[in-house]
Motif scaffolding. Sequence first.
Motif, PDB file in Angstrom:
ATOM      1  N   VAL A  35       0.799  -1.224   0.000  1.00 53.78           N
ATOM      2  CA  VAL A  35       0.000   0.000   0.000  1.00 53.78           C
ATOM      3  C   VAL A  35       0.828   1.268   0.000  1.00 53.78           C
ATOM      4  O   VAL A  35       0.315   2.348  -0.299  1.00 53.78           O
ATOM      5  N   ALA A  36       2.113   1.186   0.324  1.00 55.87           N
ATOM      6  CA  ALA A  36       2.906   2.397   0.555  1.00 55.87           C
ATOM      7  C   ALA A  36       2.904   3.348  -0.629  1.00 55.87           C
ATOM      8  O   ALA A  36       2.775   4.564  -0.463  1.00 55.87           O
ATOM      9  N   ASP A  37       3.051   2.832  -1.857  1.00 56.69           N
ATOM     10  CA  ASP A  37       3.171   3.724  -3.010  1.00 56.69           C
ATOM     11  C   ASP A  37       1.824   4.127  -3.593  1.00 56.69           C
ATOM     12  O   ASP A  37       1.766   4.833  -4.611  1.00 56.69           O
ATOM     13  N   LEU A  38       0.741   3.699  -2.980  1.00 57.35           N
ATOM     14  CA  LEU A  38      -0.601   4.089  -3.420  1.00 57.35           C
ATOM     15  C   LEU A  38      -1.071   5.262  -2.563  1.00 57.35           C
ATOM     16  O   LEU A  38      -1.002   5.201  -1.342  1.00 57.35           O
ATOM     17  N   ASP A  39      -1.563   6.289  -3.184  1.00 63.29           N
ATOM     18  CA  ASP A  39      -1.938   7.498  -2.438  1.00 63.29           C
ATOM     19  C   ASP A  39      -3.357   7.374  -1.890  1.00 63.29           C
ATOM     20  O   ASP A  39      -4.245   8.170  -2.210  1.00 63.29           O
ATOM     21  N   VAL A  40      -3.582   6.334  -1.073  1.00 59.35           N
ATOM     22  CA  VAL A  40      -4.903   6.111  -0.481  1.00 59.35           C
ATOM     23  C   VAL A  40      -4.782   6.220   1.035  1.00 59.35           C
ATOM     24  O   VAL A  40      -3.713   5.979   1.610  1.00 59.35           O
ATOM     25  N   PRO A  41      -5.877   6.604   1.709  1.00 58.57           N
ATOM     26  CA  PRO A  41      -5.847   6.630   3.176  1.00 58.57           C
ATOM     27  C   PRO A  41      -5.643   5.222   3.735  1.00 58.57           C
ATOM     28  O   PRO A  41      -6.092   4.235   3.138  1.00 58.57           O
ATOM     29  N   VAL A  42      -4.980   5.131   4.879  1.00 57.89           N
ATOM     30  CA  VAL A  42      -4.730   3.847   5.527  1.00 57.89           C
ATOM     31  C   VAL A  42      -5.226   3.929   6.965  1.00 57.89           C
ATOM     32  O   VAL A  42      -4.979   4.925   7.658  1.00 57.89           O
ATOM     33  N   LEU A  43      -5.928   2.899   7.390  1.00 56.89           N
ATOM     34  CA  LEU A  43      -6.369   2.793   8.786  1.00 56.89           C
ATOM     35  C   LEU A  43      -5.591   1.655   9.442  1.00 56.89           C
ATOM     36  O   LEU A  43      -5.654   0.507   9.001  1.00 56.89           O
ATOM     37  N   ILE A  44      -4.846   1.984  10.489  1.00 53.67           N
ATOM     38  CA  ILE A  44      -4.058   0.993  11.226  1.00 53.67           C
ATOM     39  C   ILE A  44      -4.806   0.647  12.509  1.00 53.67           C
ATOM     40  O   ILE A  44      -5.119   1.521  13.310  1.00 53.67           O
ATOM     41  N   ARG A  45      -5.098  -0.622  12.678  1.00 55.31           N
ATOM     42  CA  ARG A  45      -5.805  -1.077  13.880  1.00 55.31           C
ATOM     43  C   ARG A  45      -4.880  -1.947  14.718  1.00 55.31           C
ATOM     44  O   ARG A  45      -4.082  -2.723  14.188  1.00 55.31           O
ATOM     45  N   GLY A  46      -5.014  -1.840  16.023  1.00 54.00           N
ATOM     46  CA  GLY A  46      -4.207  -2.666  16.916  1.00 54.00           C
ATOM     47  C   GLY A  46      -4.341  -2.186  18.340  1.00 54.00           C
ATOM     48  O   GLY A  46      -4.733  -1.045  18.597  1.00 54.00           O
ATOM     49  N   GLU A  47      -4.004  -3.072  19.259  1.00 52.42           N
ATOM     50  CA  GLU A  47      -4.070  -2.727  20.680  1.00 52.42           C
ATOM     51  C   GLU A  47      -3.074  -1.620  21.009  1.00 52.42           C
ATOM     52  O   GLU A  47      -2.138  -1.350  20.247  1.00 52.42           O
ATOM     53  N   THR A  48      -3.264  -0.994  22.138  1.00 57.47           N
ATOM     54  CA  THR A  48      -2.325   0.030  22.576  1.00 57.47           C
ATOM     55  C   THR A  48      -0.930  -0.561  22.743  1.00 57.47           C
ATOM     56  O   THR A  48      -0.763  -1.680  23.234  1.00 57.47           O
ATOM     57  N   GLY A  49       0.078   0.187  22.295  1.00 55.50           N
ATOM     58  CA  GLY A  49       1.452  -0.243  22.459  1.00 55.50           C
ATOM     59  C   GLY A  49       1.968  -1.207  21.418  1.00 55.50           C
ATOM     60  O   GLY A  49       3.048  -1.772  21.577  1.00 55.50           O
ATOM     61  N   THR A  50       1.231  -1.420  20.310  1.00 55.31           N
ATOM     62  CA  THR A  50       1.677  -2.389  19.301  1.00 55.31           C
ATOM     63  C   THR A  50       2.575  -1.774  18.232  1.00 55.31           C
ATOM     64  O   THR A  50       3.098  -2.489  17.380  1.00 55.31           O
ATOM     65  N   GLY A  51       2.755  -0.449  18.249  1.00 57.90           N
ATOM     66  CA  GLY A  51       3.665   0.170  17.288  1.00 57.90           C
ATOM     67  C   GLY A  51       2.989   0.756  16.072  1.00 57.90           C
ATOM     68  O   GLY A  51       3.551   0.728  14.972  1.00 57.90           O
ATOM     69  N   LYS A  52       1.799   1.333  16.257  1.00 51.28           N
ATOM     70  CA  LYS A  52       1.050   1.862  15.113  1.00 51.28           C
ATOM     71  C   LYS A  52       1.781   3.035  14.446  1.00 51.28           C
ATOM     72  O   LYS A  52       1.771   3.155  13.222  1.00 51.28           O
ATOM     73  N   GLU A  53       2.390   3.917  15.232  1.00 53.44           N
ATOM     74  CA  GLU A  53       3.108   5.041  14.618  1.00 53.44           C
ATOM     75  C   GLU A  53       4.325   4.552  13.835  1.00 53.44           C
ATOM     76  O   GLU A  53       4.666   5.119  12.787  1.00 53.44           O
ATOM     77  N   LEU A  54       4.985   3.505  14.316  1.00 49.22           N
ATOM     78  CA  LEU A  54       6.124   2.947  13.592  1.00 49.22           C
ATOM     79  C   LEU A  54       5.692   2.462  12.209  1.00 49.22           C
ATOM     80  O   LEU A  54       6.397   2.669  11.211  1.00 49.22           O
ATOM     81  N   VAL A  55       4.527   1.834  12.127  1.00 52.43           N
ATOM     82  CA  VAL A  55       4.001   1.372  10.842  1.00 52.43           C
ATOM     83  C   VAL A  55       3.661   2.564   9.956  1.00 52.43           C
ATOM     84  O   VAL A  55       3.950   2.568   8.748  1.00 52.43           O
ATOM     85  N   ALA A  56       3.046   3.606  10.535  1.00 52.94           N
ATOM     86  CA  ALA A  56       2.713   4.802   9.749  1.00 52.94           C
ATOM     87  C   ALA A  56       3.972   5.435   9.172  1.00 52.94           C
ATOM     88  O   ALA A  56       4.000   5.855   7.995  1.00 52.94           O
ATOM     89  N   ARG A  57       5.031   5.514   9.955  1.00 57.44           N
ATOM     90  CA  ARG A  57       6.293   6.085   9.450  1.00 57.44           C
ATOM     91  C   ARG A  57       6.884   5.220   8.347  1.00 57.44           C
ATOM     92  O   ARG A  57       7.453   5.730   7.373  1.00 57.44           O
ATOM     93  N   ALA A  58       6.767   3.885   8.490  1.00 56.67           N
ATOM     94  CA  ALA A  58       7.290   2.993   7.452  1.00 56.67           C
ATOM     95  C   ALA A  58       6.526   3.196   6.143  1.00 56.67           C
ATOM     96  O   ALA A  58       7.135   3.204   5.055  1.00 56.67           O
ATOM     97  N   ILE A  59       5.205   3.359   6.228  1.00 53.52           N
ATOM     98  CA  ILE A  59       4.417   3.621   5.014  1.00 53.52           C
ATOM     99  C   ILE A  59       4.869   4.927   4.367  1.00 53.52           C
ATOM    100  O   ILE A  59       5.054   5.010   3.146  1.00 53.52           O
ATOM    101  N   HIS A  60       5.062   5.959   5.180  1.00 52.49           N
ATOM    102  CA  HIS A  60       5.508   7.255   4.650  1.00 52.49           C
ATOM    103  C   HIS A  60       6.877   7.134   3.986  1.00 52.49           C
ATOM    104  O   HIS A  60       7.090   7.653   2.879  1.00 52.49           O
ATOM    105  N   GLN A  61       7.801   6.435   4.637  1.00 52.25           N
ATOM    106  CA  GLN A  61       9.157   6.328   4.102  1.00 52.25           C
ATOM    107  C   GLN A  61       9.219   5.512   2.806  1.00 52.25           C
ATOM    108  O   GLN A  61      10.128   5.690   1.999  1.00 52.25           O
TER     109      GLN A  61
END
Length: 539
Positions: free
Chosen positions: A173-199
Amino acid sequence: MTKKPFFDESTVGARGRREPESEPRRIPALTIVSHPVPGRAGERLLLESLASGGEVLLSRNAPDFMPPGKALGLPLAAPFLSRKPLRLTPGRDGGVRLHVDEDGTPVSVGRPVKGVLEWSREALAAGVPLELAERIVLLLHEEEEDLEEAPDSLGMVGGSVALRRVRRHISRVADLDVPVLIRGETGTGKELVARAIHQQSQRRKGPFISVNLGAIPRELATAELFGAHKGAYTGSTRDREGYFRAAHRGTLFLDEVGEAPPEVQVLLLRVLETGELFPVGASAPLSVDVRLIAATDAHLEARIDEGHFKAPLLHRLAGYEVHLPPLRERIEDLGPLFFHFAREELRALGEAHRLDSEDARAEPWLPVSLAVRLLRFGWPGNIRQLRNVTRQLIIGSRGQPFLRAEPRLLRELDSGAVPLPSFTVDDTPVSAPSSKAGSRRKPSDITEPELLAALRENAWDFQAAADQLGIPRPSVYDLVDRSPNIRTAGDLSPEEILRCHEECHGDLEAMTRKLEVSRRALSRRLKELGLAPKPQRLG
């Protein structure tokens, strides 16, 4: 037999249609959690031959454990393991049998075990910690065969099935300019995944703006996100750009999107639909070019049913969904994660060299009893909680040669432990020890004289002493470590051992009574010094 996957692998398209993928083939595997050479944590051995009815022989010399993503590996290479291999053979319905001989490598699963042990597929899915010779901890679990790997780690530590799936989703999904919804329990690293998608996206040279909606006061949320003109509200003394405009031509990450107030939800929906926003106090819209990535640990569908979240907004946010597994569903990553966080903490203290040891004869820096406790803990706070526990252990063990946990932390880990999967021994059902059931007494209530008396009465057999005291066996090791007047075999000098060996004519039982240390550990020291005890069988 139907296998439950580690986490929901289906993807959600822009119209909310789920596209399930075929169930991949799973095979048993062993992953190193703790080893005298810390850098080996995370190496794994696929037990592929079991699927075709074969067997795997596990010894100090073979087979090779492979680092994730590498083509070459090494055997366990631990001199205190017996040359006589442990045998792993196929069990019933996809389970695994482990053959533990009387005179082979000592194995513990909550307690010392011998004979033919069998675990079901359900037990493998949960993960089974195995202690080898009180020096190495392996996790017996399931692996997914031929799972496509992402090009690189994307900044995420671990090689579990669940994490590799996450990496695959990011790559898709990273190179597709679509919104992404990340689901997961607290503390699972959602921001880390968001940064990886951006990078990995075409916006990588643009800004990445991270916003926690749950931390913004409700009355300021609109102005903080969409901006405001000077004088638009009480206390507004200057123009405010807002996070959306700050993220122009980049990525805006909205964490805890389920906490967005209703008025913010309406404006978010408008931006997603039109690419335009109205700053507070403005009479004309502004265009923005922002990719939105949102994250939540809330059940948004339930919030929609309760009238707290707008269904159209969910559909817009979920251009593509990525589900993050909790740590308990990727427990084979615990070893690499722990040592990753430990290295960061030690580097800050100027002690990163502690993890550079290549001596396979050394006592493990992460003791096996503590490693098993970490594996069995439920981790309600997931990776964030693991990082905090690692920091607590590092700081609390400053000046010590090995990690030591304070009684408060041990109680916390024990109280939140998940029961070990049950197994059979020679076809006899056995319930693996539960930390709650085994802790009939609090280890902190055991006095040093009481501990010493129990050890002497049981000829320094730690399991027998633990049973007498009503505490788990790992707690006996912890109590010994904290007792200044009780020695361990590691405290003995070579000269003292040699003198006692001569006085007792090599009788291991007599040496154990005289030196008052664990017989198994003393036997290991004798072998390290090239001294052969009379009894050849380990207790």
